[in-house]
Design a protein around this motif. Structure first.
Motif, PDB file in Angstrom:
ATOM      1  N   GLN A 100       8.205   7.814   0.616  1.00  0.00           N
ATOM      2  CA  GLN A 100       7.051   6.951   0.859  1.00  0.00           C
ATOM      3  C   GLN A 100       6.767   6.908   2.363  1.00  0.00           C
ATOM      4  N   ARG A 101       5.490   6.847   2.700  1.00  0.00           N
ATOM      5  CA  ARG A 101       5.087   6.811   4.108  1.00  0.00           C
ATOM      6  C   ARG A 101       4.026   5.717   4.287  1.00  0.00           C
ATOM      7  N   PHE A 102       4.289   4.798   5.221  1.00  0.00           N
ATOM      8  CA  PHE A 102       3.345   3.722   5.560  1.00  0.00           C
ATOM      9  C   PHE A 102       2.774   4.009   6.951  1.00  0.00           C
ATOM     10  N   ASP A 103       1.485   4.166   7.044  1.00  0.00           N
ATOM     11  CA  ASP A 103       0.845   4.499   8.322  1.00  0.00           C
ATOM     12  C   ASP A 103      -0.505   3.777   8.370  1.00  0.00           C
TER      13      ASP A 103
END
Length: 320
Positions: A100-103
């Motif tokens: 998962q990637r939060f940006d």
């Protein structure tokens, strides 16, 4: 079309006979082209004969016969079914992975924007081991083993039947070839007798009856010769089918195989012969193995009423 054919027949009917090298040739001989040196070619590929002896024919059967090939294929299927059941005793493994990637910008309290860039990973490994299933896996494996051995006996039976059929077909072809040679010799002798009686009639010491009788014998011999050619061709087709060859292949048997052969000693007691057949016949062994496989499947059905035990475990982690 029929009218033209009728005119051709009438033309040859009234065409006078003529003599070449002191041999009288009739219109029927010209029309039917009767000669022993150039027989009617019933074989489609008589110009390219395939010379075979019994040993070569049996080797062809082992390599190309369709029944043997099918039996080998079925045995291969049963072999892998056995390995499939053996593999069921091993535990099952599963590996998992996710990222998962939060940006972007997030509002704190709905007022203050905050920039963020964060990544997380999840991994795990799980195994399941069916420790006890009421004996289902064991009985399935035993049944698969018996069926695999049964397919081996089926292959042996197919080989025996094929080799026996090829041997019979080859011997029949050899018999037809020998009889064909005898009839060809008889036709040659009948031609010689006809020529002799014709010469005697010309010299005045023979009768017309002897000439007619010789012609009748020659015609009968030629009819038998042509009929035997058809029987020889049928025997050749039967052997070619067993060997998985082209139907047009002209098979020429080896005359050296035309000998008396002893297959089995019939002087042995009948009880010994029966006991030997029971121990060696693949059909009996195949039936016994299939019966054992059915008994194993009874155990598989009973295993459904027994409790089952399963071990499993999982290990995983989450991080950047």
């Amino acid at each position: 079309m029929n009218f033209i054919f009728l005119l051709v027949l009438l033309f040859f009917q009234f065409l006078p006979a003529y003599s070449v090298s002191d041999k009288t040739i009739t219109p029927e001989d010209i029309f039917l082209n009767k000669t022993v040196n150039e027989p009617i070619k019933l074989e489609a590929r008589i110009d390219v004969p395939l010379e075979l002896n019994l040993e070569k024919a049996l080797n062809y059967a082992l390599l190309q016969n369709l029944d043997v090939a099918q039996a080998k294929y079925l045995q291969e299927i049963d072999k892998w079914k056995l390995w499939e059941n053996v593999g069921n005793f091993l535990p099952d493994y599963r590996l998992g992975y996710s990222a998962q990637r939060f940006d972007g910008s997030f509002l704190i309290g709905g007022v203050f924007p905050v920039m963020t860039l964060n990544s997380s990973f999840n991994t795990f490994m799980r195994f399941d081991y069916r420790f006890f299933e009421g004996g289902q896996g064991l009985f399935n494996t035993l049944a698969a083993k018996n069926l695999y051995r049964s397919s081996g006996e089926n292959l042996t039976q197919s080989l025996n039947d094929t080799l026996l059929s090829v041997t019979k077909a080859y011997n029949q072809l050899l018999k037809e070839q020998a009889e064909l040679d005898v009839l060809a010799k008889a036709v040659e002798e009948a031609e010689s007798d006809l020529k002799l009686n014709q010469d005697l009639e010309k010299e005045g010491v023979g009768t017309r009856f002897n000439v007619l009788q010789s012609e009748a014998q020659l015609a009968e011999g030629e009819q038998l010769f042509i009929a035997k050619q058809a029987e020889f061709r049928e025997a050749s087709i039967s052997l070619a089918r067993l060997l998985n060859l082209e139907q047009g292949t002209h098979i020429k048997p080896d005359k050296n195989d035309l000998t008396v052969k002893k297959l089995y000693d019939i002087d042995k007691p009948i009880t010994e012969i029966i006991e030997l057949a029971k121990n060696n016949r693949p059909e009996i062994k195949k039936a016994k193995l299939e019966y054992n496989a059915l008994k194993n499947y009874v155990g598989v059905a009973i295993s459904g009423f027994l409790p089952k035990a399963n071990f499993f475990g999982q290990y995983g982690g989450t991080g950047n």
